[in-house]
Enzyme design. Structure first.
Site, PDB file in Angstrom:
ATOM      1  N   GLY A 171      -8.705  -0.308  -1.825  1.00 59.20           N
ATOM      2  CA  GLY A 171      -9.869  -0.037  -0.991  1.00 59.20           C
ATOM      3  C   GLY A 171      -9.594  -0.075   0.496  1.00 59.20           C
ATOM      4  O   GLY A 171     -10.500  -0.329   1.288  1.00 59.20           O
ATOM      5  N   GLU A 172      -8.337   0.222   0.897  1.00 54.94           N
ATOM      6  CA  GLU A 172      -8.023   0.109   2.327  1.00 54.94           C
ATOM      7  C   GLU A 172      -8.809   1.106   3.164  1.00 54.94           C
ATOM      8  O   GLU A 172      -9.213   0.804   4.287  1.00 54.94           O
ATOM      9  CB  GLU A 172      -6.524   0.292   2.576  1.00 54.94           C
ATOM     10  CG  GLU A 172      -6.165   0.145   4.052  1.00 54.94           C
ATOM     11  CD  GLU A 172      -4.686  -0.038   4.317  1.00 54.94           C
ATOM     12  OE1 GLU A 172      -4.271   0.178   5.470  1.00 54.94           O
ATOM     13  OE2 GLU A 172      -3.950  -0.402   3.389  1.00 54.94           O
ATOM     14  N   ARG A 173      -9.062   2.313   2.626  1.00 51.34           N
ATOM     15  CA  ARG A 173      -9.839   3.283   3.409  1.00 51.34           C
ATOM     16  C   ARG A 173     -11.264   2.773   3.641  1.00 51.34           C
ATOM     17  O   ARG A 173     -11.823   2.941   4.726  1.00 51.34           O
ATOM     18  CB  ARG A 173      -9.847   4.639   2.704  1.00 51.34           C
ATOM     19  CG  ARG A 173      -8.539   5.392   2.845  1.00 51.34           C
ATOM     20  CD  ARG A 173      -8.613   6.783   2.279  1.00 51.34           C
ATOM     21  NE  ARG A 173      -8.844   6.771   0.830  1.00 51.34           N
ATOM     22  CZ  ARG A 173      -8.936   7.854   0.084  1.00 51.34           C
ATOM     23  NH1 ARG A 173      -8.849   9.039   0.654  1.00 51.34           N
ATOM     24  NH2 ARG A 173      -9.120   7.778  -1.218  1.00 51.34           N
ATOM     25  N   ARG A 174     -11.860   2.160   2.620  1.00 49.01           N
ATOM     26  CA  ARG A 174     -13.199   1.595   2.800  1.00 49.01           C
ATOM     27  C   ARG A 174     -13.162   0.441   3.794  1.00 49.01           C
ATOM     28  O   ARG A 174     -14.072   0.286   4.618  1.00 49.01           O
ATOM     29  CB  ARG A 174     -13.746   1.106   1.442  1.00 49.01           C
ATOM     30  CG  ARG A 174     -14.386   2.205   0.609  1.00 49.01           C
ATOM     31  CD  ARG A 174     -14.647   1.735  -0.810  1.00 49.01           C
ATOM     32  NE  ARG A 174     -13.422   1.750  -1.591  1.00 49.01           N
ATOM     33  CZ  ARG A 174     -13.168   0.925  -2.594  1.00 49.01           C
ATOM     34  NH1 ARG A 174     -14.040  -0.006  -2.928  1.00 49.01           N
ATOM     35  NH2 ARG A 174     -12.043   1.013  -3.270  1.00 49.01           N
TER      36      ARG A 174
ATOM     37  N   ARG B 248      -8.124   7.775  -7.507  1.00 49.95           N
ATOM     38  CA  ARG B 248      -9.201   8.159  -6.601  1.00 49.95           C
ATOM     39  C   ARG B 248      -8.896   9.421  -5.815  1.00 49.95           C
ATOM     40  O   ARG B 248      -9.785  10.204  -5.533  1.00 49.95           O
ATOM     41  CB  ARG B 248      -9.512   7.008  -5.627  1.00 49.95           C
ATOM     42  CG  ARG B 248     -10.086   5.799  -6.334  1.00 49.95           C
ATOM     43  CD  ARG B 248     -10.432   4.713  -5.341  1.00 49.95           C
ATOM     44  NE  ARG B 248     -10.947   3.556  -6.048  1.00 49.95           N
ATOM     45  CZ  ARG B 248     -12.190   3.431  -6.477  1.00 49.95           C
ATOM     46  NH1 ARG B 248     -13.052   4.395  -6.258  1.00 49.95           N
ATOM     47  NH2 ARG B 248     -12.586   2.353  -7.117  1.00 49.95           N
TER      48      ARG B 248
ATOM     49  N   ARG C 216      -0.117   4.424   0.292  1.00 47.56           N
ATOM     50  CA  ARG C 216      -0.592   5.479   1.184  1.00 47.56           C
ATOM     51  C   ARG C 216      -0.164   5.175   2.610  1.00 47.56           C
ATOM     52  O   ARG C 216      -0.421   4.108   3.140  1.00 47.56           O
ATOM     53  CB  ARG C 216      -2.115   5.605   1.099  1.00 47.56           C
ATOM     54  CG  ARG C 216      -2.672   6.749   1.943  1.00 47.56           C
ATOM     55  CD  ARG C 216      -4.156   6.926   1.709  1.00 47.56           C
ATOM     56  NE  ARG C 216      -4.429   7.372   0.353  1.00 47.56           N
ATOM     57  CZ  ARG C 216      -4.307   8.617  -0.063  1.00 47.56           C
ATOM     58  NH1 ARG C 216      -3.895   9.550   0.781  1.00 47.56           N
ATOM     59  NH2 ARG C 216      -4.561   8.943  -1.303  1.00 47.56           N
TER      60      ARG C 216
ATOM     61  N   GLN D 240       0.836  -1.194   0.000  1.00 49.41           N
ATOM     62  CA  GLN D 240       0.000   0.000   0.000  1.00 49.41           C
ATOM     63  C   GLN D 240       0.877   1.252   0.000  1.00 49.41           C
ATOM     64  O   GLN D 240       1.685   1.447   0.903  1.00 49.41           O
ATOM     65  CB  GLN D 240      -0.897   0.000   1.236  1.00 49.41           C
ATOM     66  CG  GLN D 240      -1.551   1.315   1.598  1.00 49.41           C
ATOM     67  CD  GLN D 240      -2.559   1.789   0.565  1.00 49.41           C
ATOM     68  OE1 GLN D 240      -2.257   2.654  -0.239  1.00 49.41           O
ATOM     69  NE2 GLN D 240      -3.739   1.185   0.584  1.00 49.41           N
TER      70      GLN D 240
ATOM     71  N   LEU E 240     -20.710   0.558  -0.821  1.00 53.02           N
ATOM     72  CA  LEU E 240     -21.357   0.596  -2.122  1.00 53.02           C
ATOM     73  C   LEU E 240     -20.447   0.082  -3.233  1.00 53.02           C
ATOM     74  O   LEU E 240     -20.930  -0.417  -4.254  1.00 53.02           O
ATOM     75  CB  LEU E 240     -21.801   2.030  -2.448  1.00 53.02           C
ATOM     76  CG  LEU E 240     -22.800   2.648  -1.460  1.00 53.02           C
ATOM     77  CD1 LEU E 240     -23.192   4.045  -1.911  1.00 53.02           C
ATOM     78  CD2 LEU E 240     -24.037   1.762  -1.320  1.00 53.02           C
TER      79      LEU E 240
ATOM     80  N   GLU F 106      -4.753   2.731  -8.294  1.00 48.69           N
ATOM     81  CA  GLU F 106      -6.044   3.001  -7.661  1.00 48.69           C
ATOM     82  C   GLU F 106      -5.978   4.251  -6.798  1.00 48.69           C
ATOM     83  O   GLU F 106      -6.876   5.097  -6.829  1.00 48.69           O
ATOM     84  CB  GLU F 106      -6.464   1.800  -6.821  1.00 48.69           C
ATOM     85  CG  GLU F 106      -7.924   1.812  -6.391  1.00 48.69           C
ATOM     86  CD  GLU F 106      -8.130   2.327  -4.975  1.00 48.69           C
ATOM     87  OE1 GLU F 106      -9.288   2.461  -4.576  1.00 48.69           O
ATOM     88  OE2 GLU F 106      -7.121   2.608  -4.293  1.00 48.69           O
TER      89      GLU F 106
END
Length: 275
Positions: A80-83, A118, A39, A37, A60, A114
């Site tokens: 999608g780690e934040r999700r 985003r 971030r 990752q 979603l 990604e």
């Protein structure tokens, strides 16, 4: 069902090629963070807001995961780690996922693409991610540029930010100086001159054009006769948060401390004359 990102390569190992995948829902505690990752900083307020949204509406958009090859039944996040973090914070037990086959290199490539698609990664996060792709997988700067959809010179200029010292990298990561300021600093070879300009950026509120002019003046001007006093001035500037200048020599002179308004003066006095 397949996942398709913007095409960024020509062979099947590129992250832009459509990848075989399937959709399902799996427990959140069966998903592990992506070690590639890029971030490093997650804003707590943004995460709390996303958690509240997920609490009301659910996840979603599915997370992107790949099976953990040595741990049956476990999955590694690709994107999608934040999700994922927000879903756990919201109290969900499971989330929808898209499962793909991806090795370590593909995970790193997809995670970088990604994040850049985003939201903006910080300049040091991008530099470290580019360097990881080069070091871990033997990619060239041109290949990294092709993966993320930027020019090779952009990758090269971002990688140069790694030449900054830890203090400057931290200021850049925290947004106290800009990426353009960082590139200006990298162009100054002499560490004393570079640090002097860095402090001026922090305390003098220089915009990019002013910083570039200051850099040219520093590069063409002779070094101050008393370098030790310059170091002391820099330390005082860092401590007081404003410009400090020695006029004279170690034998005789004065110290000039700048303030711009009554609030600045009050802040200085609170440091110089603590109760």
């Amino acid at each position: 069902m397949t996942l398709s990102l913007r095409a960024v390569g020509r062979d099947a190992s590129d992250p832009g090629v459509a990848l075989p995948s399937d959709r399902r829902s799996i427990p959140l505690d069966h998903i592990e963070p992506n070690p590639q990752q890029p971030r490093r900083r997650f804003d707590p307020e943004e995460e709390a807001a996303l958690a509240e949204s997920i609490r009301r509406h659910g996840v979603l958009q599915p997370l992107l995961v790949t099976p953990a090859t040595t741990r049956p039944g476990r999955f590694v996040l690709v994107a999608g780690e934040r999700r994922w973090r927000a879903a756990r914070k919201a109290g969900l037990s499971e989330a929808p996922v898209t499962v793909i086959a991806a090795d370590a290199q593909r995970r790193a490539e997809l995670a970088l693409v990604e994040n850049m698609q985003r939201s903006d990664l910080g300049p040091m996060e991008r530099a470290d991610a580019y360097q990881a792709l080069i070091d871990d997988f033997g990619l060239t700067q041109a290949k990294v540029a092709d993966i993320v959809g930027v020019s090779r010179s952009t990758v090269a200029n971002t990688l140069r930010l790694q030449k900054l010292n830890a203090e400057m990298r931290q200021a850049l990561a925290e947004g106290r100086i800009t990426e353009s300021h960082g590139r200006t600093l990298v162009g100054i070879a002499d560490p004393v001159t570079r640090h002097r300009l860095f402090l001026r950026m922090l305390t003098g509120r220089l915009n990019l054009r002013q910083a570039e002019r200051a850099a040219r003046r520093m590069l063409t001007s002779p070094r101050p006769p008393d370098v030790e006093l310059e170091h002391v001035a820099e330390r005082l500037q860092w401590r007081l948060g404003t410009r400090v200048r020695f006029v004279g020599t170690r034998k005789r002179g004065r110290i000039q401390i700048e303030y711009r308004d009554p609030e600045d003066l009050d802040a200085l006095l609170s440091v110089l004359l603590p109760e």
